[in-house]
Enzyme design. Structure first.
Site, PDB file in Angstrom:
ATOM      1  N   GLU A  61      -1.211  -2.668   7.473  1.00 33.29           N
ATOM      2  CA  GLU A  61      -2.609  -2.598   7.934  1.00 33.29           C
ATOM      3  C   GLU A  61      -3.131  -4.001   8.158  1.00 33.29           C
ATOM      4  O   GLU A  61      -2.650  -4.945   7.527  1.00 33.29           O
ATOM      5  CB  GLU A  61      -3.492  -1.942   6.861  1.00 33.29           C
ATOM      6  CG  GLU A  61      -3.141  -0.515   6.563  1.00 33.29           C
ATOM      7  CD  GLU A  61      -3.856   0.033   5.329  1.00 33.29           C
ATOM      8  OE1 GLU A  61      -3.822   1.247   5.126  1.00 33.29           O
ATOM      9  OE2 GLU A  61      -4.417  -0.766   4.570  1.00 33.29           O
ATOM     10  N   LYS A  81      -5.401  -7.030   7.424  1.00 26.46           N
ATOM     11  CA  LYS A  81      -6.126  -7.467   6.230  1.00 26.46           C
ATOM     12  C   LYS A  81      -7.401  -8.157   6.701  1.00 26.46           C
ATOM     13  O   LYS A  81      -7.352  -9.224   7.313  1.00 26.46           O
ATOM     14  CB  LYS A  81      -5.289  -8.425   5.395  1.00 26.46           C
ATOM     15  CG  LYS A  81      -5.985  -8.855   4.123  1.00 26.46           C
ATOM     16  CD  LYS A  81      -5.080  -9.715   3.265  1.00 26.46           C
ATOM     17  CE  LYS A  81      -5.624  -9.919   1.855  1.00 26.46           C
ATOM     18  NZ  LYS A  81      -6.965 -10.430   1.787  1.00 26.46           N
ATOM     19  N   ARG A 138     -14.999  -6.153  -0.297  1.00 29.16           N
ATOM     20  CA  ARG A 138     -14.480  -4.843  -0.686  1.00 29.16           C
ATOM     21  C   ARG A 138     -15.639  -3.907  -1.013  1.00 29.16           C
ATOM     22  O   ARG A 138     -16.559  -4.301  -1.752  1.00 29.16           O
ATOM     23  CB  ARG A 138     -13.587  -5.035  -1.923  1.00 29.16           C
ATOM     24  CG  ARG A 138     -12.883  -3.782  -2.425  1.00 29.16           C
ATOM     25  CD  ARG A 138     -11.619  -3.597  -1.663  1.00 29.16           C
ATOM     26  NE  ARG A 138     -10.810  -2.485  -2.102  1.00 29.16           N
ATOM     27  CZ  ARG A 138      -9.678  -2.628  -2.790  1.00 29.16           C
ATOM     28  NH1 ARG A 138      -9.258  -3.817  -3.168  1.00 29.16           N
ATOM     29  NH2 ARG A 138      -8.957  -1.570  -3.105  1.00 29.16           N
ATOM     30  N   ARG A 176     -16.550  -4.854  -5.301  1.00 26.76           N
ATOM     31  CA  ARG A 176     -15.299  -4.973  -6.054  1.00 26.76           C
ATOM     32  C   ARG A 176     -15.560  -5.107  -7.554  1.00 26.76           C
ATOM     33  O   ARG A 176     -14.764  -4.681  -8.367  1.00 26.76           O
ATOM     34  CB  ARG A 176     -14.544  -6.195  -5.536  1.00 26.76           C
ATOM     35  CG  ARG A 176     -13.331  -6.526  -6.334  1.00 26.76           C
ATOM     36  CD  ARG A 176     -12.491  -7.517  -5.603  1.00 26.76           C
ATOM     37  NE  ARG A 176     -11.478  -8.028  -6.491  1.00 26.76           N
ATOM     38  CZ  ARG A 176     -10.479  -8.753  -6.101  1.00 26.76           C
ATOM     39  NH1 ARG A 176     -10.360  -9.081  -4.839  1.00 26.76           N
ATOM     40  NH2 ARG A 176      -9.589  -9.173  -6.954  1.00 26.76           N
ATOM     41  N   GLU A 236     -13.447  -2.159   3.474  1.00 25.61           N
ATOM     42  CA  GLU A 236     -13.950  -3.516   3.587  1.00 25.61           C
ATOM     43  C   GLU A 236     -15.210  -3.480   4.449  1.00 25.61           C
ATOM     44  O   GLU A 236     -15.238  -2.797   5.483  1.00 25.61           O
ATOM     45  CB  GLU A 236     -12.849  -4.344   4.261  1.00 25.61           C
ATOM     46  CG  GLU A 236     -12.934  -5.810   4.047  1.00 25.61           C
ATOM     47  CD  GLU A 236     -12.377  -6.303   2.715  1.00 25.61           C
ATOM     48  OE1 GLU A 236     -12.103  -5.495   1.798  1.00 25.61           O
ATOM     49  OE2 GLU A 236     -12.256  -7.522   2.586  1.00 25.61           O
ATOM     50  N   PHE A 292      -9.806   1.965   4.363  1.00 28.47           N
ATOM     51  CA  PHE A 292      -8.343   2.031   4.325  1.00 28.47           C
ATOM     52  C   PHE A 292      -7.825   2.984   3.251  1.00 28.47           C
ATOM     53  O   PHE A 292      -6.617   3.104   3.076  1.00 28.47           O
ATOM     54  CB  PHE A 292      -7.712   0.637   4.167  1.00 28.47           C
ATOM     55  CG  PHE A 292      -8.332  -0.220   3.083  1.00 28.47           C
ATOM     56  CD1 PHE A 292      -8.099   0.041   1.747  1.00 28.47           C
ATOM     57  CD2 PHE A 292      -9.127  -1.300   3.421  1.00 28.47           C
ATOM     58  CE1 PHE A 292      -8.656  -0.753   0.757  1.00 28.47           C
ATOM     59  CE2 PHE A 292      -9.689  -2.105   2.434  1.00 28.47           C
ATOM     60  CZ  PHE A 292      -9.457  -1.832   1.103  1.00 28.47           C
ATOM     61  N   ARG A 301      -2.868  -4.928 -10.019  1.00 29.09           N
ATOM     62  CA  ARG A 301      -2.341  -5.784  -8.963  1.00 29.09           C
ATOM     63  C   ARG A 301      -0.825  -5.643  -9.011  1.00 29.09           C
ATOM     64  O   ARG A 301      -0.141  -6.449  -9.621  1.00 29.09           O
ATOM     65  CB  ARG A 301      -2.770  -7.236  -9.227  1.00 29.09           C
ATOM     66  CG  ARG A 301      -2.582  -8.171  -8.064  1.00 29.09           C
ATOM     67  CD  ARG A 301      -2.985  -9.581  -8.436  1.00 29.09           C
ATOM     68  NE  ARG A 301      -4.416  -9.802  -8.529  1.00 29.09           N
ATOM     69  CZ  ARG A 301      -5.230  -9.899  -7.478  1.00 29.09           C
ATOM     70  NH1 ARG A 301      -4.738  -9.822  -6.259  1.00 29.09           N
ATOM     71  NH2 ARG A 301      -6.510 -10.114  -7.636  1.00 29.09           N
ATOM     72  N   LYS A 316       0.102  -8.380   0.107  1.00 30.63           N
ATOM     73  CA  LYS A 316      -0.714  -9.034   1.139  1.00 30.63           C
ATOM     74  C   LYS A 316       0.091 -10.170   1.746  1.00 30.63           C
ATOM     75  O   LYS A 316       0.793 -10.899   1.039  1.00 30.63           O
ATOM     76  CB  LYS A 316      -2.028  -9.533   0.544  1.00 30.63           C
ATOM     77  CG  LYS A 316      -1.866 -10.377  -0.692  1.00 30.63           C
ATOM     78  CD  LYS A 316      -3.208 -10.771  -1.277  1.00 30.63           C
ATOM     79  CE  LYS A 316      -2.991 -11.491  -2.593  1.00 30.63           C
ATOM     80  NZ  LYS A 316      -4.196 -11.899  -3.274  1.00 30.63           N
TER      81      LYS A 316
HETATM   82  P1  AMP Z   1      -7.039 -10.830  -2.048  1.00 30.52           P
HETATM   83  O1  AMP Z   1      -8.544 -10.848  -2.222  1.00 30.52           O
HETATM   84  O2  AMP Z   1      -6.518 -11.978  -1.247  1.00 30.52           O
HETATM   85  O3  AMP Z   1      -6.317 -10.597  -3.356  1.00 30.52           O
HETATM   86  O4  AMP Z   1      -6.656  -9.554  -1.165  1.00 30.52           O
HETATM   87  C1  AMP Z   1      -7.005  -8.268  -1.530  1.00 30.52           C
HETATM   88  C2  AMP Z   1      -8.294  -7.877  -0.840  1.00 30.52           C
HETATM   89  O5  AMP Z   1      -8.094  -7.763   0.559  1.00 30.52           O
HETATM   90  C3  AMP Z   1      -8.788  -6.521  -1.230  1.00 30.52           C
HETATM   91  O6  AMP Z   1      -9.506  -6.548  -2.435  1.00 30.52           O
HETATM   92  C4  AMP Z   1      -9.681  -6.132  -0.068  1.00 30.52           C
HETATM   93  O7  AMP Z   1     -10.986  -6.609  -0.308  1.00 30.52           O
HETATM   94  C5  AMP Z   1      -9.100  -6.927   1.081  1.00 30.52           C
HETATM   95  N1  AMP Z   1      -8.513  -6.101   2.151  1.00 30.52           N
HETATM   96  C6  AMP Z   1      -8.695  -6.328   3.461  1.00 30.52           C
HETATM   97  N2  AMP Z   1      -8.029  -5.443   4.201  1.00 30.52           N
HETATM   98  C7  AMP Z   1      -7.399  -4.604   3.344  1.00 30.52           C
HETATM   99  C8  AMP Z   1      -6.554  -3.476   3.509  1.00 30.52           C
HETATM  100  N3  AMP Z   1      -6.183  -3.040   4.696  1.00 30.52           N
HETATM  101  N4  AMP Z   1      -6.099  -2.865   2.376  1.00 30.52           N
HETATM  102  C9  AMP Z   1      -6.454  -3.301   1.165  1.00 30.52           C
HETATM  103  N5  AMP Z   1      -7.243  -4.368   0.946  1.00 30.52           N
HETATM  104  C10 AMP Z   1      -7.720  -5.021   2.028  1.00 30.52           C
END
Ligand code: AMP
Length: 550
Positions: free
Chosen positions: A244, A246, A251, A266, A295, A335, A407, A413
């Site tokens: 998907e 990102k 969130r 979040r 998001e 998502f 996590r 990611k």
């Molecule tokens: P990070 O903040 O870098 O740990 O990445 C995780 C965050 O990416 C999640 O908490 C979401 O807020 C965001 N996110 C954006 N797109 C997506 C997606 N398609 N699936 C899940 N999380 C996503």
């Protein structure tokens, strides 16, 4: 005066002495439930920090849990998870130092008494509260042995490092209460309160656990993602994956019950009133009861995503919502789907949840997605996401359940690679095939204020045999001292390092650490004065981690 805060046993794992384990097992108060001493928990904590073995950690937790009396379960589980049941109680490092007193010679302090005294301290407010807190804390610390004092300090400061405990604690609660792991995990997910789950599981068994139900308007901890290096790495981990875009927004978890729609961040704070357009969009969806994960993000007039910092303006305090809404409209991109009309989907596979999402939510409100198993397709998809102005892509295991708050490796990611020119500060002697060669490099960025170097991480990845040969020689010529297997060198050599992410770190002095760092090449055309500065690194870090709200 005792300054035990940096006691190494809590900061890095050391080997567990079998005799020490035997000592713990021999603690009488661990075998007889009730009246557990703080000392037992402190020792269990030490033993947890001292072993890397999951099996040993789980066994230590089970043993400790089984010893707890009914009134001690919540306190014990809290402490062993590294939290005070009272939450943050306004005691900082300097107050702790000030309140320190000579340790007690013998362990007599019970868990319940410790908790009672900390509750008293947490309850203090008003004028002179610091002095009163310090006084009560001093009295508590005076009853604690040296080991207990150290434990309490780490606990109070939120610095107990015992190694990824939540999953293990859930397993231990299941074992100690003889309840199915699945039931304990689900209760933990629904309540977000492990001490309470332990209490119910151990005191009331299945009946206690069944009291935890999914409830509308009580948001779940969002599932989180681990980084992967690139699409190939993600495919190697997942086989086939759901890929998907990102999006770099905020969130949101949106709950809908009829016309009543509420939005949570979040951190599970409710922000319904800041985002009326999201509420209106979700209200129109064809389900009576619905919980969506996604998001919220602002786009510019051309439809390109605006930076995270801009989107976050919509979530500030005391907003003029209508004005902001006109200037900076927000869009939702969902998502995941966690609940539909009485059906709780968190125990269903991602594929099933996405099927529900697609049935209920129009494509314009979903993140773009493909299911793919080959590298070419996933690389193209990443390219498309970046071209559209997004941060990267996510790769998810199709059969994975929704792991609230976790996590884990089921969500990965993938962000584009950055490079930095960093200075080699030290290197470690290699082992195996690299024996006799200096291998793992300690890397630092320049601090232009005083021309020192701030360590950001280590890597031995990307080094060819030829580079190893060359660097061993070049580094030994710059040796300034040794510490075990580490050779410290004059900070002169510059390497170009690729990495995918900077993460917050308590271990390194700059508060940041490189993830997936690998050496691309030595920059023999550069001197340390030309290396990237800590300010550059911080700017990259802030771009990626500007808010706590994600
Ligand atoms: P990070 O903040 O870098 O740990 O990445 C995780 C965050 O990416 C999640 O908490 C979401 O807020 C965001 N996110 C954006 N797109 C997506 C997606 N398609 N699936 C899940 N999380 C996503």
């Amino acid at each position: 005066m005792h300054s035990l805060l940096l006691e190494p046993a809590y900061n890095k794992p050391v080997a567990v002495e079998p005799a020490f384990l035997a000592l713990i097992s021999a603690q009488p108060d661990l075998t007889e439930p009730g009246n557990v001493l703080l000392n037992s928990v402190a020792q269990t904590s030490l033993a947890l920090a001292a072993t890397r073995s999951r099996i040993k950690k789980a066994a230590l937790l089970v043993e400790c849990l089984r010893g707890l009396g009914p009134e001690e379960i919540r306190i014990g589980v809290s402490y062993l998870s590294g939290h005070l049941p009272q939450g943050k109680i306004g005691l900082g490092y300097s107050l702790l130092q000030k309140s320190m007193s000579a340790p007690a010679g013998e362990a007599t302090l019970s868990l319940a008494e410790t908790d009672r005294r900390l509750t008293d301290i947490a309850g203090i407010s008003g004028t002179g509260s610091q002095a009163k807190r310090s006084h009560l804390l001093g009295e508590l610390l005076a009853c604690a042995t040296e080991q207990e004092q150290t434990f309490l300090q780490h606990l109070i400061l939120g610095e107990l490092r015992q190694g990824a405990l939540e999953g293990l604690m859930i397993e231990a609660i299941a074992k100690a209460s003889e309840q199915p792991l699945k039931a304990v995990r689900k209760a933990a997910m629904l309540s977000g309160d492990l001490p309470l789950v332990a209490d119910r599981a151990m005191r009331e068994g299945a009946a206690g656990l069944s009291q935890f139900r999914f409830e509308m308007f009580r948001p779940l901890q969002p599932m989180l993602a681990q980084p992967a290096e690139d699409p190939a790495d993600a495919l190697a981990q997942l086989g086939e994956g759901v890929f998907e875009y990102k999006l770099d927004g905020a969130r949101v978890q949106v709950h809908k019950l009829g016309d009543d729609v509420r939005v949570f961040t979040r951190q599970l704070n409710e922000v319904t009133h800041s985002v009326p357009e999201l509420v209106e969009q979700v209200r129109l969806l064809p389900a009576e009861q619905l919980v969506l994960d996604g998001e919220a993000i602002a786009f510019d007039k051309q439809g390109r995503p605006l930076p995270f910092q801009i989107t976050m303006k919509r979530f500030g305090r005391r907003l003029k919502v209508d004005e902001m809404r006109d200037k900076l409209p927000l869009s939702a991109r969902f998502f995941d789907c966690l609940f539909v009309d009485g059906d709780d989907l968190i125990d269903q596979s991602l594929t099933t949840r996405l099927g529900q999402l697609d049935d209920i939510v129009i494509p314009a409100l979903r993140v773009p997605r493909v299911v793919a198993a080959d590298q070419e397709a996933t690389r193209d998809f990443l390219r498309q996401a970046l071209q559209a102005g997004h941060e990267g892509i996510m790769a998810k295991a199709p059969d994975s359940l929704y792991e609230a708050g976790n996590r884990g490796a089921n969500w990965l990611k993938i962000k584009p690679v950055h490079t930095l020119d960093l200075v080699v500060l030290a290197a470690e002697w290699g082992s195996g095939r690299r024996r006799g060669k200096l291998s793992n490099l300690h890397l630092g960025a320049r601090d232009p204020r005083d021309n020192t170097f701030v360590m950001l991480g280590k890597t031995f990845k990307g080094l060819t045999d030829k580079m190893l040969e060359w660097q061993t020689d070049a580094l030994l010529q710059r040796e300034i001292g040794r510490e075990g297997h580490i050779v410290h060198v004059r900070p002169e050599l510059v390497v170009e390092v690729a990495f995918n992410e900077l993460q917050a770190s308590q271990q390194y002095p700059g508060g940041m650490a490189l993830r997936f760092a690998r050496v691309k090449r030595y920059r023999q055309d550069k001197t340390a004065a030309d290396a990237d500065t800590i300010d550059t690194v911080r700017a990259i870090f802030e771009q990626g981690f500007a808010g706590v709200s994600r």
